[in-house]
Structure formats: structure tokens, C-alpha cells
Design a protein around this motif. Structure first.
Motif, PDB file in Angstrom:
ATOM      1  N   LEU A 154      -2.475   4.840  -5.524  1.00  0.00           N
ATOM      2  CA  LEU A 154      -1.782   4.038  -4.522  1.00  0.00           C
ATOM      3  C   LEU A 154      -2.423   4.262  -3.156  1.00  0.00           C
ATOM      4  N   THR A 155      -2.721   3.169  -2.472  1.00  0.00           N
ATOM      5  CA  THR A 155      -3.193   3.231  -1.090  1.00  0.00           C
ATOM      6  C   THR A 155      -2.172   2.513  -0.215  1.00  0.00           C
ATOM      7  N   ILE A 156      -1.710   3.178   0.833  1.00  0.00           N
ATOM      8  CA  ILE A 156      -0.732   2.592   1.746  1.00  0.00           C
ATOM      9  C   ILE A 156      -1.433   2.266   3.059  1.00  0.00           C
ATOM     10  N   ALA A 157      -1.402   1.001   3.440  1.00  0.00           N
ATOM     11  CA  ALA A 157      -2.004   0.557   4.695  1.00  0.00           C
ATOM     12  C   ALA A 157      -0.883   0.169   5.652  1.00  0.00           C
ATOM     13  N   ASN A 158      -0.823   0.851   6.789  1.00  0.00           N
ATOM     14  CA  ASN A 158       0.257   0.597   7.738  1.00  0.00           C
ATOM     15  C   ASN A 158      -0.253   0.756   9.166  1.00  0.00           C
ATOM     16  N   ARG A 159       0.391   0.058  10.063  1.00  0.00           N
ATOM     17  CA  ARG A 159      -0.033   0.152  11.474  1.00  0.00           C
ATOM     18  C   ARG A 159       0.197   1.564  12.006  1.00  0.00           C
ATOM     19  N   HIS A 160       1.324   2.155  11.633  1.00  0.00           N
ATOM     20  CA  HIS A 160       1.649   3.515  12.066  1.00  0.00           C
ATOM     21  C   HIS A 160       1.317   4.472  10.911  1.00  0.00           C
ATOM     22  N   VAL A 161       0.200   5.163  11.018  1.00  0.00           N
ATOM     23  CA  VAL A 161      -0.300   6.003   9.933  1.00  0.00           C
ATOM     24  C   VAL A 161       0.650   7.151   9.630  1.00  0.00           C
ATOM     25  N   ARG A 196       5.980  12.032  -0.151  1.00  0.00           N
ATOM     26  CA  ARG A 196       7.133  12.066  -1.048  1.00  0.00           C
ATOM     27  C   ARG A 196       6.806  11.549  -2.450  1.00  0.00           C
ATOM     28  N   LEU A 197       5.573  11.125  -2.656  1.00  0.00           N
ATOM     29  CA  LEU A 197       5.198  10.500  -3.914  1.00  0.00           C
ATOM     30  C   LEU A 197       4.446  11.450  -4.816  1.00  0.00           C
ATOM     31  N   SER A 198       4.623  11.263  -6.116  1.00  0.00           N
ATOM     32  CA  SER A 198       3.887  12.070  -7.089  1.00  0.00           C
ATOM     33  C   SER A 198       2.546  11.440  -7.428  1.00  0.00           C
ATOM     34  N   ALA A 199       2.400  10.156  -7.156  1.00  0.00           N
ATOM     35  CA  ALA A 199       1.156   9.458  -7.466  1.00  0.00           C
ATOM     36  C   ALA A 199       0.038   9.883  -6.516  1.00  0.00           C
ATOM     37  N   LEU A 200      -1.202   9.757  -6.996  1.00  0.00           N
ATOM     38  CA  LEU A 200      -2.372   9.982  -6.150  1.00  0.00           C
ATOM     39  C   LEU A 200      -2.365   8.915  -5.058  1.00  0.00           C
ATOM     40  N   THR A 201      -2.232   9.338  -3.812  1.00  0.00           N
ATOM     41  CA  THR A 201      -2.013   8.389  -2.719  1.00  0.00           C
ATOM     42  C   THR A 201      -2.912   8.690  -1.533  1.00  0.00           C
ATOM     43  N   GLN A 202      -3.455   7.637  -0.932  1.00  0.00           N
ATOM     44  CA  GLN A 202      -4.167   7.774   0.318  1.00  0.00           C
ATOM     45  C   GLN A 202      -3.559   6.820   1.343  1.00  0.00           C
ATOM     46  N   VAL A 203      -3.762   7.127   2.605  1.00  0.00           N
ATOM     47  CA  VAL A 203      -3.180   6.346   3.699  1.00  0.00           C
ATOM     48  C   VAL A 203      -4.304   5.859   4.604  1.00  0.00           C
ATOM     49  N   ILE A 204      -4.240   4.594   5.001  1.00  0.00           N
ATOM     50  CA  ILE A 204      -5.205   4.045   5.947  1.00  0.00           C
ATOM     51  C   ILE A 204      -4.464   3.247   7.014  1.00  0.00           C
ATOM     52  N   SER A 205      -5.127   3.056   8.142  1.00  0.00           N
ATOM     53  CA  SER A 205      -4.537   2.293   9.239  1.00  0.00           C
ATOM     54  C   SER A 205      -4.841   0.805   9.078  1.00  0.00           C
ATOM     55  N   LEU A 206      -3.841  -0.027   9.302  1.00  0.00           N
ATOM     56  CA  LEU A 206      -4.058  -1.473   9.270  1.00  0.00           C
ATOM     57  C   LEU A 206      -5.031  -1.918  10.356  1.00  0.00           C
ATOM     58  N   ALA A 211     -11.848  -0.052   6.759  1.00  0.00           N
ATOM     59  CA  ALA A 211     -11.142   0.707   5.723  1.00  0.00           C
ATOM     60  C   ALA A 211     -10.258  -0.206   4.880  1.00  0.00           C
ATOM     61  N   VAL A 212      -9.602  -1.166   5.533  1.00  0.00           N
ATOM     62  CA  VAL A 212      -8.738  -2.102   4.807  1.00  0.00           C
ATOM     63  C   VAL A 212      -9.570  -2.981   3.875  1.00  0.00           C
ATOM     64  N   CYS A 213     -10.699  -3.472   4.364  1.00  0.00           N
ATOM     65  CA  CYS A 213     -11.566  -4.317   3.539  1.00  0.00           C
ATOM     66  C   CYS A 213     -12.095  -3.540   2.332  1.00  0.00           C
ATOM     67  N   ALA A 214     -12.432  -2.276   2.539  1.00  0.00           N
ATOM     68  CA  ALA A 214     -12.898  -1.444   1.424  1.00  0.00           C
ATOM     69  C   ALA A 214     -11.788  -1.238   0.405  1.00  0.00           C
ATOM     70  N   ALA A 215     -10.567  -1.013   0.903  1.00  0.00           N
ATOM     71  CA  ALA A 215      -9.424  -0.804   0.003  1.00  0.00           C
ATOM     72  C   ALA A 215      -9.112  -2.071  -0.786  1.00  0.00           C
ATOM     73  N   VAL A 216      -9.255  -3.235  -0.149  1.00  0.00           N
ATOM     74  CA  VAL A 216      -9.021  -4.510  -0.837  1.00  0.00           C
ATOM     75  C   VAL A 216      -9.998  -4.661  -2.003  1.00  0.00           C
ATOM     76  N   GLN A 217     -11.260  -4.321  -1.790  1.00  0.00           N
ATOM     77  CA  GLN A 217     -12.268  -4.453  -2.843  1.00  0.00           C
ATOM     78  C   GLN A 217     -11.996  -3.508  -4.013  1.00  0.00           C
ATOM     79  N   GLN A 218     -11.456  -2.330  -3.717  1.00  0.00           N
ATOM     80  CA  GLN A 218     -11.221  -1.319  -4.751  1.00  0.00           C
ATOM     81  C   GLN A 218      -9.931  -1.557  -5.537  1.00  0.00           C
ATOM     82  N   ALA A 219      -8.995  -2.296  -4.970  1.00  0.00           N
ATOM     83  CA  ALA A 219      -7.657  -2.422  -5.557  1.00  0.00           C
ATOM     84  C   ALA A 219      -7.624  -3.388  -6.738  1.00  0.00           C
ATOM     85  N   ASP A 220      -6.733  -3.098  -7.683  1.00  0.00           N
ATOM     86  CA  ASP A 220      -6.433  -4.017  -8.779  1.00  0.00           C
ATOM     87  C   ASP A 220      -5.217  -4.876  -8.446  1.00  0.00           C
TER      88      ASP A 220
END
Length: 280
Positions: free
Chosen positions: A149-156, A165-175, A180-189
Motif C-alpha cells: 500500500l502506498t498512501i499519497a497525501n498533501r500532509h505527509v 497503524r497498518l499491518s500491510a507493507l506501506t509507504q507514504v509520499i507527498s501529493l 514520486a506520485v508519477c512513479a507510484a502510479v506506474q508501479q500500482a495495480d
């Protein structure tokens, strides 16, 4: 036919008159030949305790709730499911002999809608947003074993608090980090818009950069259902993405989960979704 045995259900919200929930649940009651009706009640945080007492006193079968009542209602209930407690959000109350049980079907709706189109255990999900809708979705995805899971939000910082709070493998990026957002879009299913961008007065806005490169095999979901085709979904369709899910699919999936909690009966999802689309 409404008679002395008709069971009453409803929505507690402010405002409430715009809701599609009465149309959804009343059609489901009719198709399943259940003697029940669903109404919308305008309830503010100040009047919520009185409304909750009315569920018991008037023997309502149950209710749905919208923000900001989802968190405020928790201390007023007799029982709260583990998931709703973790999410700190209740959108469904079931009245069992005067005992009020709180559940959250928000995240469940996301998972059910996506499971029809992808194997979540192998999926990399990009979630735009870290507010209430995103929180329920992230928790449900994590609980259901999403691959990454990758979470993209304005407030990191807010996104990181959710990720912690999550058990899943998670990374956070800034909107605001377009690369970074474009890279995450390419990697996501799977890509999910859980922000308010694209909704009504913000209908032309989208959290995804115009430069993002999408793939035809991705699944793209927008939690917004009015309009049915948001700018976010338009981006996906123009890029040739074959599976684009609007917020109406999610709304019905959430409603179906609530309906089953109340009645132990399945909602005719396809018919309900078609009916609601005609109302928008």
C-alpha cells in the motif's frame, strides 16, 4: 405495504435529504419481500444522543450514519466491532433487542468492490488521501492482506500516522511531489481516489498529475459518485484503463454489507446500482 408490522431503518446525517440510501434500501426491501422501510433523518452532532436513544425507544431495526457522526456515536453504543473500534468509525448500527451494535462497512465496501476485479493479496494499491474515507479503506485493505500500500497525501505526517497503524507493507509520499506520485502510479495495480477532489464544486480537480502514465491493466476506483465520471476516472479512461469503478459501486457495496447485517439477506446489487445511476 406499510402496516403495523413494518420495520423502520434509516440514515442519520446532516444534511440528509440528498442521500441515495433510501432509494437503495427500499428497493432492496421490496425485491426481497421484506416488510420494512428506510428513511433519512437530519441529525446533528448535538442531537445525536437523542436520536440514538430513539433507535431503542422506537424499536428501529438499525441505521446508517455519515460524517461527522461516525466517530461521535461510538461511546453511545453497547457494542462496537473490532474493525469499527480500530477505525474509530461506525456507519452501521444494528438494534438487537434494545442492544445497539456498531459496525463499519465503509472499508468492507472497498474490498468487496475490488475483489471482483483483482487479487488483493498480490496487488500494489496506491491510495490518494488520508482522511476518514481513506482511513477505513486502508484499514480494510490491510486487514485483507493487500500486497503493498502506498498512501499519497498533501500532509505527509497525517498519512504516516495512518501508515503506522497498518499491518500491510506501506509507504507514504507527498501529493506535492509530482515525480514520486508519477512513479507510484506506474508501479500500482490499483489506484483509489479517497479525497474530495472531483466532487461537485471541485469536479474539475484530481489528485493525479496530468503527466502520470497509466496502464490498461490497472484498476482505478474513485470514491466520489456525483458526478459518476470524475476527472480522475476520465484520466484513466483516456489512458485506456479497462476497469474504472465509480463511487456508486462503492456506495452500493457498503450499503449491501449494512443490509445483510440488518436482514441476513443479500441486496440485489446490480439492479440497485442501475436504479441509482438513473437517479443521478
Amino acid at each position: 405495504m406499510i402496516d403495523g408490522h413494518t420495520k423502520l431503518y434509516g440514515l442519520l446525517a446532516h444534511p440528509a435529504a440528498h442521500s441515495l440510501s433510501p432509494a437503495m434500501h427500499n428497493l432492496a426491501f421490496d425485491r426481497n419481500q421484506i416488510n420494512a422501510r428506510y428513511l433519512a433523518f437530519d441529525v446533528t452532532p448535538e442531537t445525536l444522543p437523542t436520536a440514538v436513544n430513539a433507535i431503542r425507544d422506537l424499536h428501529l431495526g438499525g441505521v446508517n450514519l455519515s460524517m461527522p457522526l461516525k466517530k461521535a456515536v461510538i461511546p453511545l453504543l453497547d457494542h462496537v466491532s473490532d474493525f469499527a473500534q480500530k477505525a474509530q468509525s461506525v456507519n452501521t448500527i444494528v438494534n438487537r433487542d434494545g442492544e445497539l451494535y456498531g459496525y463499519s462497512t465503509d472499508g468492507v465496501g472497498v474490498v468487496q468492490a475490488l475483489k471482483h476485479h483483482t487479487d488483493l493479496s498480490q496487488a500494489h494499491v496506491l491510495l490518494f488521501g488520508a482522511g476518514g474515507a481513506a482511513e477505513s479503506a486502508a484499514l480494510a485493505l490491510s486487514d485483507n492482506g493487500v500486497g503493498q500500500l502506498t498512501i499519497a497525501n498533501r500532509h505527509v505526517e497525517k498519512a504516516q500516522n495512518l501508515a503506522d497503524r497498518l499491518s500491510a507493507l506501506t509507504q507514504v509520499i507527498s501529493l506535492e511531489d509530482e515525480a514520486a506520485v508519477c512513479a507510484a502510479v506506474q508501479q500500482a495495480d490499483v489506484l483509489i481516489n479517497a479525497t474530495s477532489l472531483g466532487m461537485q464544486v471541485q469536479s474539475e480537480l484530481t489528485p493525479m498529475p496530468a503527466s502520470a502514465q497509466l496502464r490498461a491493466d490497472q484498476v482505478v476506483m474513485d470514491m466520489v459518485y456525483d458526478p459518476l465520471v470524475t476527472t480522475f476516472l476520465s484520466q484513466a479512461k483516456q489512458a485506456g484503463v479497462k476497469t474504472c469503478l465509480n463511487g456508486l459501486s462503492l456506495l452500493v457495496a457498503q450499503g449491501a454489507a449494512s443490509f445483510e447485517l440488518w436482514t441476513d439477506t443479500q441486496m440485489p446489487v446490480a439492479e440497485v446500482e442501475k436504479h441509482l445511476a438513473g437517479l443521478l
